[in-house]
Design a protein around this motif. Structure first.
Motif, PDB file in Angstrom:
ATOM      1  N   GLU A  21       1.069  -1.381   0.191  1.00 50.33           N
ATOM      2  CA  GLU A  21      -0.093   0.129  -0.080  1.00 50.33           C
ATOM      3  C   GLU A  21       0.965   1.345  -0.302  1.00 50.33           C
ATOM      4  O   GLU A  21       0.296   2.754  -0.439  1.00 50.33           O
ATOM      5  N   GLN A  22       2.050   0.972   0.430  1.00 51.97           N
ATOM      6  CA  GLN A  22       2.783   2.288   1.078  1.00 51.97           C
ATOM      7  C   GLN A  22       3.582   2.379  -0.614  1.00 51.97           C
ATOM      8  O   GLN A  22       4.149   3.281  -1.403  1.00 51.97           O
ATOM      9  N   ALA A  23       3.909   1.372  -0.969  1.00 52.38           N
ATOM     10  CA  ALA A  23       4.426   1.539  -2.182  1.00 52.38           C
ATOM     11  C   ALA A  23       3.460   1.848  -3.430  1.00 52.38           C
ATOM     12  O   ALA A  23       4.355   2.504  -4.780  1.00 52.38           O
ATOM     13  N   GLY A  24       2.457   1.585  -3.476  1.00 54.64           N
ATOM     14  CA  GLY A  24       1.507   2.552  -4.563  1.00 54.64           C
ATOM     15  C   GLY A  24       0.399   1.184  -5.114  1.00 54.64           C
ATOM     16  O   GLY A  24      -0.232   1.516  -5.630  1.00 54.64           O
ATOM     17  N   PRO A  25       1.456  -0.075  -5.440  1.00 57.00           N
ATOM     18  CA  PRO A  25       0.385  -0.967  -6.207  1.00 57.00           C
ATOM     19  C   PRO A  25      -1.046  -1.324  -5.346  1.00 57.00           C
ATOM     20  O   PRO A  25      -1.793  -1.217  -6.621  1.00 57.00           O
ATOM     21  N   ILE A  26      -1.306  -0.821  -4.359  1.00 54.73           N
ATOM     22  CA  ILE A  26      -2.883  -1.455  -4.073  1.00 54.73           C
ATOM     23  C   ILE A  26      -2.383  -0.237  -3.142  1.00 54.73           C
ATOM     24  O   ILE A  26      -1.772   0.768  -2.856  1.00 54.73           O
ATOM     25  N   THR A  27      -4.266   0.097  -2.201  1.00 50.19           N
ATOM     26  CA  THR A  27      -5.212   0.845  -2.043  1.00 50.19           C
ATOM     27  C   THR A  27      -6.381   0.319  -1.313  1.00 50.19           C
ATOM     28  O   THR A  27      -6.525  -0.845  -0.699  1.00 50.19           O
ATOM     29  N   SER A  28      -6.138   1.408  -0.042  1.00 51.26           N
ATOM     30  CA  SER A  28      -6.855   0.560   0.996  1.00 51.26           C
ATOM     31  C   SER A  28      -7.474   1.856   2.015  1.00 51.26           C
ATOM     32  O   SER A  28      -7.088   3.331   2.192  1.00 51.26           O
ATOM     33  N   GLU A  29      -8.539   1.809   1.924  1.00 47.52           N
ATOM     34  CA  GLU A  29      -9.471   2.835   3.057  1.00 47.52           C
ATOM     35  C   GLU A  29      -9.915   2.511   4.697  1.00 47.52           C
ATOM     36  O   GLU A  29      -9.923   0.968   4.481  1.00 47.52           O
ATOM     37  N   ARG A  30     -10.334   3.085   5.484  1.00 40.80           N
ATOM     38  CA  ARG A  30     -10.717   3.236   6.837  1.00 40.80           C
ATOM     39  C   ARG A  30     -11.892   2.682   7.100  1.00 40.80           C
ATOM     40  O   ARG A  30     -13.133   4.013   6.250  1.00 40.80           O
ATOM     41  N   ALA A  31     -12.468   1.655   6.744  1.00 35.02           N
ATOM     42  CA  ALA A  31     -14.039   1.876   6.574  1.00 35.02           C
ATOM     43  C   ALA A  31     -14.262   2.008   8.831  1.00 35.02           C
ATOM     44  O   ALA A  31     -13.564   2.123   9.487  1.00 35.02           O
ATOM     45  N   GLY A  56      13.005 -10.339 -10.760  1.00 38.66           N
ATOM     46  CA  GLY A  56      14.423  -9.807 -10.806  1.00 38.66           C
ATOM     47  C   GLY A  56      13.977  -7.975 -10.810  1.00 38.66           C
ATOM     48  O   GLY A  56      14.767  -7.056 -10.847  1.00 38.66           O
ATOM     49  N   LEU A  57      12.325  -7.620 -10.818  1.00 42.82           N
ATOM     50  CA  LEU A  57      12.106  -6.203 -10.816  1.00 42.82           C
ATOM     51  C   LEU A  57      12.098  -6.085  -9.037  1.00 42.82           C
ATOM     52  O   LEU A  57      11.459  -6.945  -8.224  1.00 42.82           O
ATOM     53  N   THR A  58      12.605  -4.227  -8.718  1.00 42.60           N
ATOM     54  CA  THR A  58      12.242  -4.465  -7.591  1.00 42.60           C
ATOM     55  C   THR A  58      10.831  -3.745  -6.638  1.00 42.60           C
ATOM     56  O   THR A  58      10.108  -3.155  -8.058  1.00 42.60           O
ATOM     57  N   LEU A  59      10.295  -3.242  -6.101  1.00 44.48           N
ATOM     58  CA  LEU A  59       9.265  -2.763  -5.832  1.00 44.48           C
ATOM     59  C   LEU A  59       9.733  -1.328  -6.017  1.00 44.48           C
ATOM     60  O   LEU A  59       8.017  -1.248  -6.770  1.00 44.48           O
ATOM     61  N   ASP A  60      10.207  -0.750  -5.572  1.00 41.23           N
ATOM     62  CA  ASP A  60       9.940   0.562  -6.417  1.00 41.23           C
ATOM     63  C   ASP A  60       9.477   0.009  -8.426  1.00 41.23           C
ATOM     64  O   ASP A  60       8.651   1.394  -8.831  1.00 41.23           O
ATOM     65  N   ASP A  61      10.033  -0.674  -9.308  1.00 41.20           N
ATOM     66  CA  ASP A  61      10.072  -0.806 -10.273  1.00 41.20           C
ATOM     67  C   ASP A  61       8.809  -1.494 -10.748  1.00 41.20           C
ATOM     68  O   ASP A  61       7.682  -0.898 -11.580  1.00 41.20           O
ATOM     69  N   VAL A  62       7.718  -1.811  -9.873  1.00 43.18           N
ATOM     70  CA  VAL A  62       6.749  -2.087  -9.570  1.00 43.18           C
ATOM     71  C   VAL A  62       5.767  -0.779 -10.597  1.00 43.18           C
ATOM     72  O   VAL A  62       4.676  -1.280 -11.175  1.00 43.18           O
ATOM     73  N   ARG A  63       5.571   0.533  -9.859  1.00 45.81           N
ATOM     74  CA  ARG A  63       5.235   1.205  -9.366  1.00 45.81           C
ATOM     75  C   ARG A  63       5.172   1.440 -11.549  1.00 45.81           C
ATOM     76  O   ARG A  63       3.928   1.971 -12.244  1.00 45.81           O
ATOM     77  N   VAL A  64       6.063   1.419 -12.230  1.00 49.38           N
ATOM     78  CA  VAL A  64       6.305   1.736 -13.434  1.00 49.38           C
ATOM     79  C   VAL A  64       5.092   0.507 -14.189  1.00 49.38           C
ATOM     80  O   VAL A  64       4.117   1.126 -15.355  1.00 49.38           O
ATOM     81  N   PHE A  65       4.518  -1.042 -13.452  1.00 53.20           N
ATOM     82  CA  PHE A  65       3.576  -1.863 -14.234  1.00 53.20           C
ATOM     83  C   PHE A  65       2.473  -1.384 -13.769  1.00 53.20           C
ATOM     84  O   PHE A  65       1.394  -2.113 -13.826  1.00 53.20           O
ATOM     85  N   LEU A  66       2.294  -0.276 -12.950  1.00 51.48           N
ATOM     86  CA  LEU A  66       0.627  -0.068 -11.896  1.00 51.48           C
ATOM     87  C   LEU A  66      -0.318  -0.210 -13.161  1.00 51.48           C
ATOM     88  O   LEU A  66      -1.295  -0.748 -12.914  1.00 51.48           O
TER      89      LEU A  66
END
Length: 123
Positions: A21-31, A56-66
């Motif tokens: 969630e902090q890195a960006g691939p997913i989001t959440s809300e507080r119920a 071989g990709l980093t979690l930072d790299d994953v942002r490119v593929f969002l």
């Protein structure tokens, strides 16, 4: 769905999901009751997000593929930026493989010099 559900469905932990969630691939809300609630697509996004570092990709790299994490990542045509990241990571992996191969060859050479033959495992 509460954050524990996608965690269980993807074989990860709620803590790892908060990291995603902090890195960006997913989001959440507080119920209203205070629990974190993820969107239904979180399971697919987490599975896809976990597969990219395995390639071989980093979690930072994953942002490119969002933009393509909601579907078939491998089947989605990559963006120019995605291609650049992939080529950069491939270069890093090639360098690591070359370094390991060189170390292996040096290690293999020592027993060959001593025995004059191929390496034999110890009994």
């Amino acid at each position: 769905m509460r954050i524990g559900e996608p965690a269980g469905a993807t074989g990860t932990t709620a803590r790892a999901l908060r990291h995603y969630e902090q890195a960006g691939p997913i989001t959440s809300e507080r119920a209203p009751h205070g629990y974190r609630v993820c969107a239904e697509g979180a399971v697919v996004r987490v599975r896809n997000s976990r597969s990219l570092p395995a390639a071989g990709l980093t979690l930072d790299d994953v942002r490119v593929f969002l933009p393509c994490l909601d579907g078939d990542v491998a089947g989605t045509p990559p963006s120019d930026k995605g291609l650049r990241v992939a080529w950069q990571r491939l270069a890093v992996l090639d360098e690591r493989i070359a370094t390991r191969t060189e170390a292996r060859d040096r290690l293999a050479a020592a027993p060959r010099r001593k025995t004059g033959g191929p390496i034999r495992p110890a009994d």
